[in-house]
Design an enzyme around this catalytic site. Structure first.
Site: not given
Length: 306
Positions: A131, A134-135
């Site tokens: 993701c 997300c990261d």
């Protein structure tokens, strides 16, 4: 006989459990085959509202679980193997037990496809991610790779180029499934380098953190190592909907189709989270749709008291 059975214990299922619990419905939550969902595989979550310093994925899930239990939700482990939604009460089989319920919330999520390499799953949160949103932020100024050839791989590569010093886009063929506009956009980005045709043979992580990848050219059989800090696998997601085939409406990729929020074609069956969302796939959107499903289920039970 249960008022509500919730399939799935990620963000969507747990939020639904909190709302259903507070509505005094005593929901039963079936953990599913990935207890805690995708958040339990991430490390640091920085974009969930209310946590200015971020929070660990497993901790966020654990907090939601405790909150649901506090309001009377009951939890049972096990993956669902059979569902009968042809008549009410609905029947759900998980493990050796079969549960009857007046309303059903399906929040079974989607699982990110992985490359299937040795040690890959263990490296999630240690340099391997599924993701970008997300990261990506954790790879500021570092070289990374995106593996995939579809629109989502292109999108992730573009997004990650904001943070990374270099993005290697690795794909096993020279041609891409992605749309022309997405490919052109990536080609115009000077931070992104195409590495094709190339298959990832090994993720190099001698000390438990990603340090590089070893690639092989499927045509020439030559091998190549690239030192980098992160590998983003963008080869798609599979919604966990096999048990609903032929029972609930789904699209060509197996995602369940929602009407007006969380409703399905079957009265009393509601859907939430990534099982019906291949677009946003965020913890906060999953939680929001879990809330919608619980409110819809509560309303349905109120109207079908007799």
């Amino acid at each position: 006989m249960h008022n509500v059975v919730i399939i799935g214990s990620g963000c969507a299922g747990l939020t639904a459990a909190i709302y259903a619990g507070r509505a005094n419905l005593k929901p039963l939550v079936l953990d599913g085959h990935e207890p805690g969902g995708q958040l339990s595989l991430t490390t640091h979550v920085e974009n969930y509202p209310g946590f200015p310093d971020g929070i660990m994925g497993p901790e966020l899930i654990e907090n939601m679980r405790k909150q649901a239990q506090k309001f009377g939700a009951e939890f049972k482990a096990g993956a669902v193997s059979e569902v009968d939604v042809s008549e009410r009460p609905f029947k759900v089989t998980a493990g050796k037990a079969t549960y009857e319920t007046k309303a059903l919330i399906v929040a079974a999520g989607a699982s990110a496809r992985l490359l299937g390499l040795k040690g890959e799953r263990e490296l999630i949160g240690h340099g391997v991610s599924t993701c970008a949103t997300c990261d990506g932020y954790f790879f500021r100024g570092k070289p990374i790779a995106v593996v995939g050839g579809g629109d989502s791989a292109m999108e992730e590569a573009n997004f990650l180029s904001r943070y990374a010093s270099r993005v290697y886009l690795i794909h096993r063929r020279n041609d891409f499934r992605a749309s022309k506009i997405m490919i052109d956009r990536v080609k115009a980005n000077e931070k992104i380098e195409f590495v094709t045709p190339a298959a990832v043979e090994e993720i190099l992580a001698p000390n438990g953190l990603v340090e590089g990848v070893r690639l092989r050219n499927p045509e020439t059989k030559e091998s190549l190592e690239i030192p980098l800090d992160g590998v983003f696998v963008a080869i798609g997601h599979d919604p966990n909907t096999t048990v609903f085939k032929g029972k609930l409406e789904m699209d060509a990729n197996g995602y369940l189709l929602a009407k007006h929020g969380s409703l399905t074609a079957i009265p009393g069956v509601f859907i939430a989270g990534d099982v019906q969302d291949h677009r946003y796939r965020q913890a906060v959107t999953a939680a929001g749709s879990g809330c919608m499903a619980a409110i819809d289920a509560e309303k349905f039970l109120e109207e079908h008291k007799h």
